[in-house]
Design a protein around this motif. Structure first.
Motif, PDB file in Angstrom:
ATOM      1  N   GLN A 106       0.825  -1.205   0.000  1.00  0.00           N
ATOM      2  CA  GLN A 106       0.000   0.000   0.000  1.00  0.00           C
ATOM      3  C   GLN A 106       0.861   1.259   0.000  1.00  0.00           C
ATOM      4  N   LEU A 107       1.942   1.257   0.774  1.00  0.00           N
ATOM      5  CA  LEU A 107       2.821   2.426   0.807  1.00  0.00           C
ATOM      6  C   LEU A 107       3.449   2.655  -0.563  1.00  0.00           C
ATOM      7  N   ALA A 108       3.865   1.582  -1.237  1.00  0.00           N
ATOM      8  CA  ALA A 108       4.438   1.714  -2.575  1.00  0.00           C
ATOM      9  C   ALA A 108       3.401   2.264  -3.549  1.00  0.00           C
ATOM     10  N   ASP A 109       2.152   1.833  -3.410  1.00  0.00           N
ATOM     11  CA  ASP A 109       1.088   2.332  -4.279  1.00  0.00           C
ATOM     12  C   ASP A 109       0.879   3.823  -4.055  1.00  0.00           C
ATOM     13  N   TRP A 110       0.854   4.246  -2.763  1.00  0.00           N
ATOM     14  CA  TRP A 110       0.715   5.683  -2.494  1.00  0.00           C
ATOM     15  C   TRP A 110       1.875   6.464  -3.097  1.00  0.00           C
ATOM     16  N   ARG A 111       3.073   5.971  -2.920  1.00  0.00           N
ATOM     17  CA  ARG A 111       4.243   6.688  -3.428  1.00  0.00           C
ATOM     18  C   ARG A 111       4.181   6.807  -4.962  1.00  0.00           C
ATOM     19  N   SER A 112       3.731   5.717  -5.619  1.00  0.00           N
ATOM     20  CA  SER A 112       3.691   5.741  -7.083  1.00  0.00           C
ATOM     21  C   SER A 112       2.680   6.754  -7.599  1.00  0.00           C
ATOM     22  N   ARG A 113       1.673   7.082  -6.772  1.00  0.00           N
ATOM     23  CA  ARG A 113       0.643   8.055  -7.177  1.00  0.00           C
ATOM     24  C   ARG A 113       0.889   9.417  -6.555  1.00  0.00           C
ATOM     25  N   GLY A 114       2.083   9.596  -5.971  1.00  0.00           N
ATOM     26  CA  GLY A 114       2.440  10.911  -5.463  1.00  0.00           C
ATOM     27  C   GLY A 114       1.822  11.263  -4.134  1.00  0.00           C
ATOM     28  N   ILE A 115       1.271  10.287  -3.433  1.00  0.00           N
ATOM     29  CA  ILE A 115       0.700  10.537  -2.113  1.00  0.00           C
ATOM     30  C   ILE A 115       1.820  10.338  -1.095  1.00  0.00           C
ATOM     31  N   ALA A 116       2.260  11.434  -0.535  1.00  0.00           N
ATOM     32  CA  ALA A 116       3.486  11.416   0.277  1.00  0.00           C
ATOM     33  C   ALA A 116       3.197  11.018   1.715  1.00  0.00           C
ATOM     34  N   VAL A 117       3.079   9.721   1.954  1.00  0.00           N
ATOM     35  CA  VAL A 117       2.993   9.200   3.307  1.00  0.00           C
ATOM     36  C   VAL A 117       4.422   8.878   3.750  1.00  0.00           C
ATOM     37  N   PRO A 118       4.940   9.551   4.774  1.00  0.00           N
ATOM     38  CA  PRO A 118       6.374   9.391   5.115  1.00  0.00           C
ATOM     39  C   PRO A 118       6.768   7.965   5.481  1.00  0.00           C
ATOM     40  N   ARG A 119       5.931   7.300   6.254  1.00  0.00           N
ATOM     41  CA  ARG A 119       6.294   5.937   6.686  1.00  0.00           C
ATOM     42  C   ARG A 119       5.044   5.217   7.153  1.00  0.00           C
ATOM     43  N   VAL A 120       5.142   3.891   7.218  1.00  0.00           N
ATOM     44  CA  VAL A 120       4.051   3.077   7.722  1.00  0.00           C
ATOM     45  C   VAL A 120       4.597   2.223   8.867  1.00  0.00           C
ATOM     46  N   ALA A 121       3.807   2.092   9.936  1.00  0.00           N
ATOM     47  CA  ALA A 121       4.182   1.285  11.106  1.00  0.00           C
ATOM     48  C   ALA A 121       3.341   0.017  11.118  1.00  0.00           C
ATOM     49  N   VAL A 122       4.007  -1.102  11.325  1.00  0.00           N
ATOM     50  CA  VAL A 122       3.340  -2.412  11.355  1.00  0.00           C
ATOM     51  C   VAL A 122       3.636  -3.064  12.706  1.00  0.00           C
ATOM     52  N   ASN A 123       2.594  -3.578  13.339  1.00  0.00           N
ATOM     53  CA  ASN A 123       2.761  -4.285  14.620  1.00  0.00           C
ATOM     54  C   ASN A 123       3.156  -5.733  14.370  1.00  0.00           C
ATOM     55  N   LEU A 124       4.203  -6.203  15.077  1.00  0.00           N
ATOM     56  CA  LEU A 124       4.597  -7.608  15.049  1.00  0.00           C
ATOM     57  C   LEU A 124       4.594  -8.148  16.468  1.00  0.00           C
ATOM     58  N   SER A 125       4.308  -9.428  16.593  1.00  0.00           N
ATOM     59  CA  SER A 125       4.229 -10.049  17.918  1.00  0.00           C
ATOM     60  C   SER A 125       5.596 -10.569  18.340  1.00  0.00           C
ATOM     61  N   ALA A 126       5.661 -11.009  19.605  1.00  0.00           N
ATOM     62  CA  ALA A 126       6.895 -11.620  20.109  1.00  0.00           C
ATOM     63  C   ALA A 126       7.261 -12.843  19.288  1.00  0.00           C
ATOM     64  N   GLN A 127       6.259 -13.614  18.841  1.00  0.00           N
ATOM     65  CA  GLN A 127       6.542 -14.811  18.049  1.00  0.00           C
ATOM     66  C   GLN A 127       7.165 -14.460  16.706  1.00  0.00           C
ATOM     67  N   ASN A 128       6.760 -13.306  16.125  1.00  0.00           N
ATOM     68  CA  ASN A 128       7.385 -12.886  14.877  1.00  0.00           C
ATOM     69  C   ASN A 128       8.879 -12.626  15.066  1.00  0.00           C
ATOM     70  N   PHE A 129       9.233 -12.018  16.196  1.00  0.00           N
ATOM     71  CA  PHE A 129      10.646 -11.699  16.439  1.00  0.00           C
ATOM     72  C   PHE A 129      11.442 -12.934  16.844  1.00  0.00           C
ATOM     73  N   GLN A 130      10.771 -14.012  17.210  1.00  0.00           N
ATOM     74  CA  GLN A 130      11.490 -15.259  17.485  1.00  0.00           C
ATOM     75  C   GLN A 130      11.979 -15.914  16.197  1.00  0.00           C
ATOM     76  N   ASP A 131      11.449 -15.479  15.058  1.00  0.00           N
ATOM     77  CA  ASP A 131      11.843 -16.030  13.761  1.00  0.00           C
ATOM     78  C   ASP A 131      13.175 -15.394  13.344  1.00  0.00           C
ATOM     79  N   VAL A 132      14.228 -16.194  13.313  1.00  0.00           N
ATOM     80  CA  VAL A 132      15.558 -15.654  12.989  1.00  0.00           C
ATOM     81  C   VAL A 132      15.640 -15.202  11.532  1.00  0.00           C
ATOM     82  N   GLY A 133      14.675 -15.596  10.702  1.00  0.00           N
ATOM     83  CA  GLY A 133      14.671 -15.160   9.309  1.00  0.00           C
ATOM     84  C   GLY A 133      13.863 -13.894   9.077  1.00  0.00           C
ATOM     85  N   LEU A 134      13.424 -13.229  10.157  1.00  0.00           N
ATOM     86  CA  LEU A 134      12.578 -12.045  10.011  1.00  0.00           C
ATOM     87  C   LEU A 134      13.259 -10.966   9.192  1.00  0.00           C
TER      88      LEU A 134
END
Length: 723
Positions: free
Chosen positions: A532-560
């Motif tokens: 979605q952020l890439a789509d906004w950028r391609s259409r000139g909609i300047a959203v500086p950044r996007v924040a995504v919530n990840l759980s503790a289990q996501n950070f246990q993945d060494v391939g994150l």
């Protein structure tokens, strides 16, 4: 034999005295016997008693520790007979001394230690008796016994008996971790000695005892220590003697002999204890699976039930019966059936929590006791067990796909005692068989409906991840400065189901964690937010950044970090366009790989944000060591701003923490102008909340940006809205 005058000074000593003690007759004539033979550990009170009782009529007998001319200790039996003339005047004293050293040791072994074992004294009491008797025979020593313990973390030595040492040392000894191999290595010569100015153990040896141990011994005023392994006949290390002395000396022949004679008896006691433990295993544990049998499980469950009742909590009893197990026995033989039962036992054990109990009731029937367990958790646990059992299992005759039926009874609703709960769980299991097998049923109909709904919701969530039911809404985050320019947006998951309607994230996020979907869920949210952020950028909609919530289990993945980098690359986004939010639980998670994942993600240039700060452990020691970019002030503090001085103080403290650590503080849940004014006046960097905008779909966010920040577009799609 010796002869002394009325003044107790020796006048004659026979050859036997010379052979026993090494003194010539000339060396002792004119001296008192006790002055000649007393040594380092001779009891001074006994010397005083002997000195005053010697002249008394009738003679007397004592057992006393004395020393030879060479300093070798001996236990002697001393008989003193006074000789009087007709007028009653003392003429002579006749001493008869007998070496009873070996008799003393055998007295300990044969009449006390073995007697204690025969009378079924506990191992700790037997070993304490050994230590006390060694100290009685060799008063200069303090003795302790360590035994070998086995557990999930390996094999170690633990304190078993230290009766004469201070309580704090004995308590510390219970937590001493010393590998038996280290004891053997550092005791290759069987004796290791220390003096105050040296290391506790020989500097050339592998020191099995650490620096705190040495310091503690010095505090106890111990100047020497030596260790003797206690070994079985096959050479296995069963434990170790540790002896201490306040005198800096090597053990003499007497002390070594004492230990040599006591060690086999201690080995016998330790082997006997191992045998008793094995018999206990046979009596209370299932031989085939190693799980507690019905009797043991029942006993453990009763204790858990008592504790749960006192804490006014709940408990679940699950009865698990394999489906069509007889077919395996009939078609592939009993050996194949036994192998399947062992595998099922291992699968059940791996699927439960550390506080849960699993046992084998009989045949192909198992049980699980889950303390502090709600109805919903019991439903999740039952589903997890069913899935684990259903995994294919390879046997020599081919691959089988086992299944099971599970019945669940809840305390206190379905019964107040274990008999009732097991019976009701068994009835529920029978109903599961009737309903088609390979499923779970609750004894109570109401609970059953909840459980079925819970299972249905999990199934629906699995489908939702694949068919587009899930979506992201975006809530703006603004700087507090003039015009409140856009700082970024937070991506928040939403789920609308055709049957269940709008399902709250507070409901489906924990569900995803419990049923093992959180990894796939986090990857979906990350991919969708970047798309979605890439789509906004391609259409000139300047959203500086996007924040995504990840759980503790996501950070246990060494391939994150690898997946994050690939996602950014596929959508042409720079790393600083993405913020990953983690909770304090994730930050403090000790699971292997979590810290590695955090640092790996940071090394990409991705921002890391600590979500809900202040609601968990708030460990500043972790915070200053981890590469955080943001602190998110939990909305519960913001919502209490108007009414709670404590909330206002806490918020100011968080501001100071963020400023001191160079972190951006983001306040979420801002709903009123007074809340914003307070935060603005305290120089809060970024705010988000209903006062400005609710989370909204991407298209609605675009309209909101049009209204708030015209014009929003630029030729390159770069820039920050509002600047």
């Amino acid at each position: 034999m010796l002869l002394a005058g009325p003044d107790q000074r020796l006048q004659f000593a026979n050859a036997g005295f010379t052979r026993m003690f090494g003194y010539t007759e000339a060396e002792v004539i004119g001296h008192r016997l006790i002055d000649v033979l007393a040594g380092r550990d001779t009891d001074p009170a006994l010397i005083h008693e002997i000195h005053h009782r010697v002249p008394s009529p009738g003679g007397h007998h004592n057992e006393v520790l004395v020393y030879t001319r060479a300093g070798r200790p001996l236990w002697v039996s001393g008989l003193v007979n006074p000789v009087f003339d007709d007028a009653g005047r003392l003429l002579h004293l006749v001493y008869v001394l007998s070496d009873i050293t070996l008799a003393k040791i055998h007295e300990v072994l044969q009449y006390k230690v073995l007697d204690a074992m025969l009378h079924e004294q506990s191992l700790g009491k037997v070993m304490s008796l050994v230590c006390l008797e060694i100290e009685r025979i060799a008063p200069g020593l303090a003795a302790t016994v360590l035994d070998v313990a086995h557990g999930g973390s390996g094999t170690w030595l633990r304190g078993l008996a230290a009766p004469s040492l201070p309580a704090e040392y004995a308590d510390w000894l219970q937590h001493l971790v010393v590998a038996p191999e280290a004891v053997l290595h550092c005791c290759e010569e069987r004796v290791v000695v220390a003096v105050p100015e040296d290391l506790l153990l020989d500097p050339g040896a592998n020191d099995a005892l650490d620096a705190p141990y040495r310091l503690l011994l010095r505090q106890l005023d111990m100047a020497a220590c030596w260790i003797r392994p206690i070994e079985a006949k096959n050479g296995e290390v069963l434990g170790a003697f540790v002896f201490y002395s306040r005198a800096p000396h090597h053990p003499d022949a007497f002390e070594q002999r004492l230990v040599e004679l006591c060690t086999p008896v201690c080995a016998l006691a330790l082997e006997r204890e191992k045998t008793r433990a094995h018999l206990h295993q046979l009596a209370f544990y299932d031989v085939l699976t190693g799980l507690p049998n019905r009797e043991m499980l029942y006993s453990q469950a009763e204790r858990e039930l008592d504790e749960v009742a006192l804490s006014v909590s709940t408990l679940a009893v699950l009865v698990i019966d394999l489906d069509r197990f007889k077919l395996v026995n009939d078609s592939q033989g009993h050996a194949a059936g036994d192998a399947l039962l062992r595998e099922v036992g291992e699968r059940l054990t791996r699927c439960v929590r550390g506080i849960d109990l699993v046992g084998r009731l009989s045949g192909d029937e198992f049980a699980a006791i889950l303390p502090s367990c709600s109805v919903e958790h019991a439903a999740v646990a039952a589903e997890r067990l069913l899935n684990a059992i259903a995994a294919p299992f390879a046997l020599e005759g081919g691959v089988v796909n086992p299944g099971a039926s599970i019945g669940v009874a809840m305390f206190p609703e379905d019964g107040a005692d274990m008999d009732t709960l097991l019976r009701h769980a068994d009835l529920a299991m029978a109903q599961a068989k009737v309903d088609g097998r390979n499923c779970s049923r609750f004894f109570n109909d109401g609970m059953n409906r909840v459980a079925q709904e819970r299972v249905a919701l999990e199934s629906a969530l699995r489908e939702a991840l694949g068919d587009g039911q899930l979506c992201l809404h975006y809530q703006p985050q603004m700087f507090c400065g003039e015009g409140r320019p856009l700082y970024g947006v937070e991506a928040l998951a939403r789920w609308h189901h055709p049957r269940f309607g709008n399902v709250s994230p507070e409901r489906f996020i924990p569900l995803a964690e419990e049923c093992g979907l959180i990894g796939a869920f986090g990857e979906w949210a990350l991919t969708e937010a970047c798309r979605q952020l890439a789509d906004w950028r391609s259409r000139g909609i300047a959203v500086p950044r996007v924040a995504v919530n990840l759980s503790a289990q996501n950070f246990q993945d060494v391939g994150l970090a690898v997946r994050v980098a690939a996602c950014l690359r596929s959508y042409g986004l720079s790393p600083d366009s993405l913020t990953l939010e983690m909770t304090e639980r994730a930050m403090l998670d000790s699971a292997e790989g979590v810290q590695t994942s955090i640092h790996a993600v940071h090394s990409l240039g991705v921002h890391l944000s600590l979500d809900d700060f202040g609601t968990g452990y708030s460990s500043l020691s972790y915070l200053h060591r981890l590469p955080m970019k943001e602190l998110k002030l939990d909305k519960s503090f913001v919502q209490d701003l108007d009414d709670s001085p404590a909330a206002r103080s806490l918020i100011q403290s968080v501001m100071h923490i963020g400023e001191g650590l160079g972190l951006t503080v983001v306040a979420e849940g801002v709903e009123t102008q007074s809340q914003f004014d307070f935060l603005h006046d305290r120089s809060c960097a970024v705010v988000q909340g209903y006062l400005f905008a609710r989370p909204m779909p991407a298209e609605q966010l675009e309209r909101w940006l049009d209204e708030r920040y015209p014009p929003r577009r630029s030729g390159t799609g770069a820039g920050v809205l509002g600047l």
